[in-house]
Design a protein around this motif. Structure first.
Motif, PDB file in Angstrom:
ATOM      1  N   ILE A  10     -63.752 -43.172  -7.298  1.00  9.29           N
ATOM      2  CA  ILE A  10     -63.337 -41.782  -7.127  1.00  9.29           C
ATOM      3  C   ILE A  10     -64.429 -40.873  -7.681  1.00  9.29           C
ATOM      4  CG2 ILE A  10     -61.580 -40.062  -7.636  1.00  9.29           C
ATOM      5  CD1 ILE A  10     -60.587 -42.382  -5.920  1.00  9.29           C
ATOM      6  N   THR A  11     -64.867 -39.925  -6.848  1.00  8.01           N
ATOM      7  CA  THR A  11     -65.894 -38.964  -7.255  1.00  8.01           C
ATOM      8  C   THR A  11     -65.266 -37.584  -7.358  1.00  8.01           C
ATOM      9  OG1 THR A  11     -67.580 -40.244  -6.091  1.00  8.01           O
ATOM     10  CG2 THR A  11     -68.151 -37.991  -6.702  1.00  8.01           C
ATOM     11  N   ALA A  12     -65.512 -36.926  -8.475  1.00  4.23           N
ATOM     12  CA  ALA A  12     -64.898 -35.618  -8.718  1.00  4.23           C
ATOM     13  C   ALA A  12     -65.407 -34.576  -7.728  1.00  4.23           C
ATOM     14  CB  ALA A  12     -65.184 -35.169 -10.146  1.00  4.23           C
ATOM     15  N   ASN A  13     -64.479 -33.717  -7.280  1.00  2.00           N
ATOM     16  CA  ASN A  13     -64.796 -32.553  -6.449  1.00  2.00           C
ATOM     17  C   ASN A  13     -65.509 -32.927  -5.148  1.00  2.00           C
ATOM     18  OD1 ASN A  13     -63.787 -30.850  -8.557  1.00  2.00           O
ATOM     19  ND2 ASN A  13     -65.757 -31.036  -9.606  1.00  2.00           N
ATOM     20  N   ASN A  14     -65.231 -34.110  -4.636  1.00  2.41           N
ATOM     21  CA  ASN A  14     -65.805 -34.549  -3.366  1.00  2.41           C
ATOM     22  C   ASN A  14     -64.874 -34.116  -2.230  1.00  2.41           C
ATOM     23  OD1 ASN A  14     -67.062 -35.786  -1.252  1.00  2.41           O
ATOM     24  ND2 ASN A  14     -66.672 -37.888  -1.935  1.00  2.41           N
ATOM     25  N   THR A  15     -65.178 -32.987  -1.601  1.00  6.96           N
ATOM     26  CA  THR A  15     -64.285 -32.435  -0.572  1.00  6.96           C
ATOM     27  C   THR A  15     -64.337 -33.219   0.734  1.00  6.96           C
ATOM     28  OG1 THR A  15     -66.026 -30.870   0.053  1.00  6.96           O
ATOM     29  CG2 THR A  15     -64.385 -30.105  -1.533  1.00  6.96           C
ATOM     30  N   SER A  16     -65.242 -34.189   0.844  1.00  6.62           N
ATOM     31  CA  SER A  16     -65.274 -35.025   2.050  1.00  6.62           C
ATOM     32  C   SER A  16     -64.357 -36.236   1.912  1.00  6.62           C
ATOM     33  CB  SER A  16     -66.708 -35.487   2.328  1.00  6.62           C
ATOM     34  OG  SER A  16     -67.185 -36.309   1.291  1.00  6.62           O
ATOM     35  N   PHE A  17     -63.739 -36.394   0.742  1.00  5.05           N
ATOM     36  CA  PHE A  17     -62.833 -37.530   0.528  1.00  5.05           C
ATOM     37  C   PHE A  17     -61.468 -36.990   0.085  1.00  5.05           C
ATOM     38  CE2 PHE A  17     -61.047 -40.953  -2.193  1.00  5.05           C
ATOM     39  CZ  PHE A  17     -60.946 -41.933  -1.221  1.00  5.05           C
ATOM     40  N   GLU A  18     -60.565 -36.907   1.049  1.00  2.00           N
ATOM     41  CA  GLU A  18     -59.215 -36.403   0.799  1.00  2.00           C
ATOM     42  C   GLU A  18     -58.324 -37.559   0.336  1.00  2.00           C
ATOM     43  OE1 GLU A  18     -56.081 -33.638   3.290  1.00  2.00           O
ATOM     44  OE2 GLU A  18     -56.971 -35.365   4.295  1.00  2.00           O
ATOM     45  N   MET A  19     -57.801 -37.458  -0.863  1.00  5.02           N
ATOM     46  CA  MET A  19     -56.949 -38.517  -1.385  1.00  5.02           C
ATOM     47  C   MET A  19     -55.592 -38.530  -0.674  1.00  5.02           C
ATOM     48  SD  MET A  19     -57.663 -38.354  -5.480  1.00  5.02           S
ATOM     49  CE  MET A  19     -56.696 -39.860  -5.750  1.00  5.02           C
ATOM     50  N   PHE A  20     -54.945 -37.355  -0.649  1.00  8.09           N
ATOM     51  CA  PHE A  20     -53.647 -37.210  -0.005  1.00  8.09           C
ATOM     52  C   PHE A  20     -53.628 -35.894   0.750  1.00  8.09           C
ATOM     53  CE2 PHE A  20     -52.829 -39.769  -3.809  1.00  8.09           C
ATOM     54  CZ  PHE A  20     -52.065 -40.813  -3.312  1.00  8.09           C
ATOM     55  N   HIS A  21     -52.706 -35.815   1.718  1.00  5.71           N
ATOM     56  CA  HIS A  21     -52.404 -34.537   2.372  1.00  5.71           C
ATOM     57  C   HIS A  21     -50.894 -34.363   2.322  1.00  5.71           C
ATOM     58  CE1 HIS A  21     -53.713 -31.162   4.916  1.00  5.71           C
ATOM     59  NE2 HIS A  21     -52.478 -31.222   5.398  1.00  5.71           N
ATOM     60  N   ILE A  22     -50.466 -33.170   1.927  1.00  6.07           N
ATOM     61  CA  ILE A  22     -49.036 -32.914   1.758  1.00  6.07           C
ATOM     62  C   ILE A  22     -48.640 -31.686   2.565  1.00  6.07           C
ATOM     63  CG2 ILE A  22     -49.463 -31.566  -0.356  1.00  6.07           C
ATOM     64  CD1 ILE A  22     -46.745 -32.522  -1.377  1.00  6.07           C
ATOM     65  N   GLN A  23     -47.458 -31.737   3.158  1.00  7.83           N
ATOM     66  CA  GLN A  23     -46.936 -30.621   3.940  1.00  7.83           C
ATOM     67  C   GLN A  23     -45.505 -30.311   3.512  1.00  7.83           C
ATOM     68  OE1 GLN A  23     -47.212 -31.739   8.085  1.00  7.83           O
ATOM     69  NE2 GLN A  23     -49.403 -31.226   8.196  1.00  7.83           N
ATOM     70  N   GLN A  24     -45.214 -29.027   3.400  1.00 10.01           N
ATOM     71  CA  GLN A  24     -43.837 -28.591   3.162  1.00 10.01           C
ATOM     72  C   GLN A  24     -43.211 -28.293   4.517  1.00 10.01           C
ATOM     73  OE1 GLN A  24     -43.319 -25.297   0.473  1.00 10.01           O
ATOM     74  NE2 GLN A  24     -41.198 -24.967   1.087  1.00 10.01           N
ATOM     75  N   THR A  25     -42.153 -29.015   4.858  1.00  7.00           N
ATOM     76  CA  THR A  25     -41.595 -28.942   6.211  1.00  7.00           C
ATOM     77  C   THR A  25     -40.256 -28.220   6.289  1.00  7.00           C
ATOM     78  OG1 THR A  25     -40.563 -31.115   5.883  1.00  7.00           O
ATOM     79  CG2 THR A  25     -42.766 -31.063   6.858  1.00  7.00           C
ATOM     80  N   ASP A  26     -39.814 -27.644   5.212  1.00  3.86           N
ATOM     81  CA  ASP A  26     -38.579 -26.859   5.248  1.00  3.86           C
ATOM     82  C   ASP A  26     -38.736 -25.644   4.347  1.00  3.86           C
ATOM     83  OD1 ASP A  26     -35.971 -26.011   5.762  1.00  3.86           O
ATOM     84  OD2 ASP A  26     -35.178 -27.130   4.039  1.00  3.86           O
ATOM     85  N   VAL A  31     -56.476 -43.520  -0.152  1.00  3.08           N
ATOM     86  CA  VAL A  31     -56.970 -44.231  -1.325  1.00  3.08           C
ATOM     87  C   VAL A  31     -56.270 -45.580  -1.477  1.00  3.08           C
ATOM     88  CG1 VAL A  31     -57.664 -42.192  -2.613  1.00  3.08           C
ATOM     89  CG2 VAL A  31     -55.296 -42.966  -2.730  1.00  3.08           C
ATOM     90  N   ASN A  32     -56.987 -46.509  -2.119  1.00  4.96           N
ATOM     91  CA  ASN A  32     -56.448 -47.810  -2.459  1.00  4.96           C
ATOM     92  C   ASN A  32     -56.868 -48.154  -3.882  1.00  4.96           C
ATOM     93  OD1 ASN A  32     -55.127 -48.967   0.043  1.00  4.96           O
ATOM     94  ND2 ASN A  32     -57.141 -48.412   0.878  1.00  4.96           N
ATOM     95  N   VAL A  33     -56.154 -49.069  -4.475  1.00  5.93           N
ATOM     96  CA  VAL A  33     -56.436 -49.469  -5.847  1.00  5.93           C
ATOM     97  C   VAL A  33     -57.867 -49.992  -5.952  1.00  5.93           C
ATOM     98  CG1 VAL A  33     -55.816 -51.058  -7.705  1.00  5.93           C
ATOM     99  CG2 VAL A  33     -54.017 -49.983  -6.328  1.00  5.93           C
ATOM    100  N   GLY A  34     -58.598 -49.501  -6.951  1.00  2.48           N
ATOM    101  CA  GLY A  34     -59.964 -49.935  -7.162  1.00  2.48           C
ATOM    102  C   GLY A  34     -61.013 -49.076  -6.502  1.00  2.48           C
ATOM    103  N   ASP A  35     -60.606 -48.129  -5.662  1.00  3.32           N
ATOM    104  CA  ASP A  35     -61.578 -47.249  -5.002  1.00  3.32           C
ATOM    105  C   ASP A  35     -62.348 -46.428  -6.026  1.00  3.32           C
ATOM    106  OD1 ASP A  35     -60.906 -48.127  -2.533  1.00  3.32           O
ATOM    107  OD2 ASP A  35     -59.727 -46.369  -1.954  1.00  3.32           O
TER     108      ASP A  35
END
Length: 350
Positions: free
Chosen positions: A167-183, A161-165
């Motif tokens: 945003i459509t609710a519940n749009n599973t084809s547009f991932e804003m962020f991905h997070i991983q727990q690595t420890d 994502v970037n400022v001004g994009d």
């Protein structure tokens, strides 16, 4: 004559199966996975107001990742609040009116129908008030999603994502962020069917990350699939590896070393003892009376001059070396004076 019959009995050399434990253990390919990971999507419509973290950022649980500007939702919330206030005031008025009309009905001033109508009006206003209150609570919960937060502590691996994009609710084809727990990390590998029964929760194996890395990390068995895959004849094993220093990257290629103490004994026979007839593999076993029994065996890995025998023979069996093509069950044989020695190379490395 007896001498002729004696000379007609074939003389064979025999060897016993070699039982060893692989000294090098077993090296198996493995895959490193994060302890948990999540794709973060928008729950409200609007425009991206700001993003606060980028890829590689270490975030804590509930930390703010981005904010969404929601003018339409804000307007709906303001309207809902006004409707809820209006409904509450209408209900209060309806209660007062109903109370007065019920007293007048008891005094005989108004009819029963009028009294029932005011009572019904109060019930209708009560239902409207509850409906508007429920709608207000829903919109207040939706407004909370303007703040995009981390579901758990971890590392941001994707930002789309970037400022001004828009945003459509519940749009599973547009991932804003991905997070991983690595420890810690999860390490998965598959153990061959023959060794699967030797794997137990709580065992510790060394995990080597990368093909050239000499450093290993201890991995504790936390679970197994408990079943053998019919496609690969292997069982999936899951390890937990601590990664407090973030030295291991999720998605890396790794190797798990299963030590010899966790492996079953390796039974081998020289290749020149095997009889290939049709689709089956057999060996000739000589019993104490010198009578041959042809026995089906299951062959595993080929180590060059020897083959692994998975089933069909025991350590005490005497197996014929270089059996003739005409050898059959029930044939009487004489053992050679000096039994053939089985090749004894160093235990095969896996």
């Amino acid at each position: 004559t007896a001498d002729t019959n004696e000379l007609a009995i074939p003389t064979v050399a025999v060897v016993s199966p070699t039982v060893t434990t692989p000294h090098s253990g077993l090296n198996l390919p493995a895959e490193v996975k994060p302890w948990q990971e999540a794709s973060i999507y928008a729950r409200v419509n609007g425009y991206l107001k700001d993003w606060l973290v980028d890829i590689g950022a270490h975030v804590q649980k509930d930390q703010l990742l981005a904010e969404i500007d929601t003018p339409d939702l804000d307007q709906q919330l303001a309207q809902a609040r006004s409707q809820a206030v209006l409904a509450q005031r209408n209900l209060e008025q309806a209660k007062k009116t109903n109370t007065k009309w019920q007293e007048l009905y008891k005094e005989g001033v108004v009819s029963q129908l009028d009294a029932e109508n005011t009572d019904t009006s109060q019930g209708t206003n009560q239902a409207n008030t509850e409906a508007f209150a429920a709608n207000l609570r829903f919109l207040e919960q939706e407004v909370a999603f303007k703040r995009v937060t981390a579901p758990f502590a971890g590392i941001i691996t994707v930002r789309n994502v970037n400022v001004g994009d828009l945003i459509t609710a519940n749009n599973t084809s547009f991932e804003m962020f991905h997070i991983q727990q690595t420890d810690p990390l999860r390490v998965y590998f598959r153990i061959p069917q023959e060794e699967a029964t030797n794997i137990a929760v709580g065992q510790t194996f060394n995990v080597q990350v990368g093909a050239q890395s000499a450093k290993t990390y201890p991995g504790k068995v936390i679970s197994t699939s408990g079943a053998v895959s019919p496609d690969s004849r292997t069982m999936l094993v899951e390890l937990q590896v601590e990664n407090g220093k973030n030295e291991i990257l999720p998605g890396s290629y790794a190797t798990v070393r299963v030590p010899e103490v966790a492996l079953r004994k390796l039974v081998t026979l020289p290749d020149n003892t095997l009889i290939f007839r049709g689709k089956s593999v057999q060996v000739g076993i000589v019993d104490a009376k010198g009578v041959v029994q042809l026995r089906d065996v299951k062959v595993g890995r080929d180590f060059g001059v020897q083959s692994e025998i998975l089933s069909g023979v025991s350590e005490s069996d005497e197996v014929i070396v270089n059996p003739s093509d005409s050898l059959t069950t029930g044939t009487t044989v004489r053992l050679a004076a000096t039994p053939a020695a089985a090749p004894s190379p160093e235990a095969p490395k896996k």
